[in-house]
Design an enzyme around this catalytic site. Structure first.
Site, PDB file in Angstrom:
ATOM      1  N   CYS A 129     -32.818 146.541 -38.578  1.00 13.72           N
ATOM      2  CA  CYS A 129     -32.217 147.853 -38.414  1.00 13.72           C
ATOM      3  C   CYS A 129     -30.910 147.639 -37.672  1.00 13.72           C
ATOM      4  O   CYS A 129     -30.912 147.233 -36.512  1.00 13.72           O
ATOM      5  CB  CYS A 129     -33.146 148.781 -37.633  1.00 13.72           C
ATOM      6  SG  CYS A 129     -32.417 150.427 -37.359  1.00 13.72           S
ATOM      7  N   GLU A 183     -29.381 151.232 -44.512  1.00 12.49           N
ATOM      8  CA  GLU A 183     -29.595 149.869 -44.982  1.00 12.49           C
ATOM      9  C   GLU A 183     -28.708 149.660 -46.199  1.00 12.49           C
ATOM     10  O   GLU A 183     -28.354 150.623 -46.885  1.00 12.49           O
ATOM     11  CB  GLU A 183     -31.072 149.630 -45.313  1.00 12.49           C
ATOM     12  CG  GLU A 183     -31.443 148.164 -45.453  1.00 12.49           C
ATOM     13  CD  GLU A 183     -31.017 147.331 -44.260  1.00 12.49           C
ATOM     14  OE1 GLU A 183     -29.965 146.640 -44.376  1.00 12.49           O
ATOM     15  OE2 GLU A 183     -31.702 147.364 -43.233  1.00 12.49           O
TER      16      GLU A 183
END
Length: 221
Positions: free
Chosen positions: A2, A104
């Protein structure tokens, strides 16, 4: 992993969702939170829950240079209990890192398409995090890291890792002020279920951590 996320909901929504009794000092909506920047976290000090800002990227107390934090923005939940920099934090320094989506980059045809991802049924949520304090003669930093896990079926199409998103009913347990054995903390993390997620493409404008604002999250048509 992340490496970028958002928290752009209104402050009253945060106070209500996490049952916080005091306003959040210096709160501002963010659309492109990056490593090294401030993130909003919740801890329990033994008396009450407190929300405040920490620097994203864990700096252990023994570190000589706080720049090490850029290498410690994430910790793998599967092995975190085995790492000396993190295992002691599992016992008492667990935190919630608040977000309303994360980014992402999906690889396709030699390019990387940024995607905004969030739970389908929640407007705000919390990553499982660990925190610590670092000091030298002139500076004191509260820093944190986000725990990650293997991607679920939905995320596999985008990336092989994802942050640990805590179910609402386990958020309080994660930050409870009692001390945990590292084995118990590891078991707790491995038992977390993965709720339904949704995603949409966003502009490459978000690629630069210098960029901020609603343009970061706007869906591509």
């Amino acid at each position: 992993m992340c490496g970028r996320f958002t928290l752009a909901v209104k402050e009253p929504d945060i106070l209500k969702e996490f049952e916080l009794s005091k306003p959040i000092e210096h709160y501002e909506p963010r659309y492109n939170i990056a490593p090294g920047q401030k993130v909003l976290a919740v801890i329990h000090d033994g008396t009450r829950k407190r929300a405040g800002y920490m620097k994203w990227g864990l700096v252990p107390p023994w570190a000589k240079d706080p720049k090490i934090g850029y290498k410690m923005i994430n910790a793998r939940s599967e092995t975190v209990h085995q790492k000396s920099s993190f295992s002691s934090l599992l016992k008492r320094k667990r935190c919630l890192i608040l977000a309303d989506s994360f980014y992402e980059w999906k690889a396709s045809d030699g390019k990387k398409q940024p995607m905004r991802i969030k739970p389908s049924n929640r407007k705000i949520f919390a990553f499982a995090g660990l925190w610590d304090k670092w000091t030298n003669n002139e500076e004191e930093l509260s820093t944190c890291t986000i725990l990650t896990q293997s991607a679920n079926e939905f995320m596999e199409n985008i990336h092989h890792r994802m942050p640990v998103i805590l179910e609402p009913e386990f958020q309080e347990q994660w930050i409870a002020p009692n001390s945990w054995e590292t084995a118990y903390a590891h078991q707790f993390l491995q038992q977390r279920t993965m709720e339904e997620l949704e995603a949409h493409k966003v502009s490459t404008y978000v690629n630069s951590a210098k960029n901020e604002g609603e343009e970061c999250v706007a869906p591509l048509t």
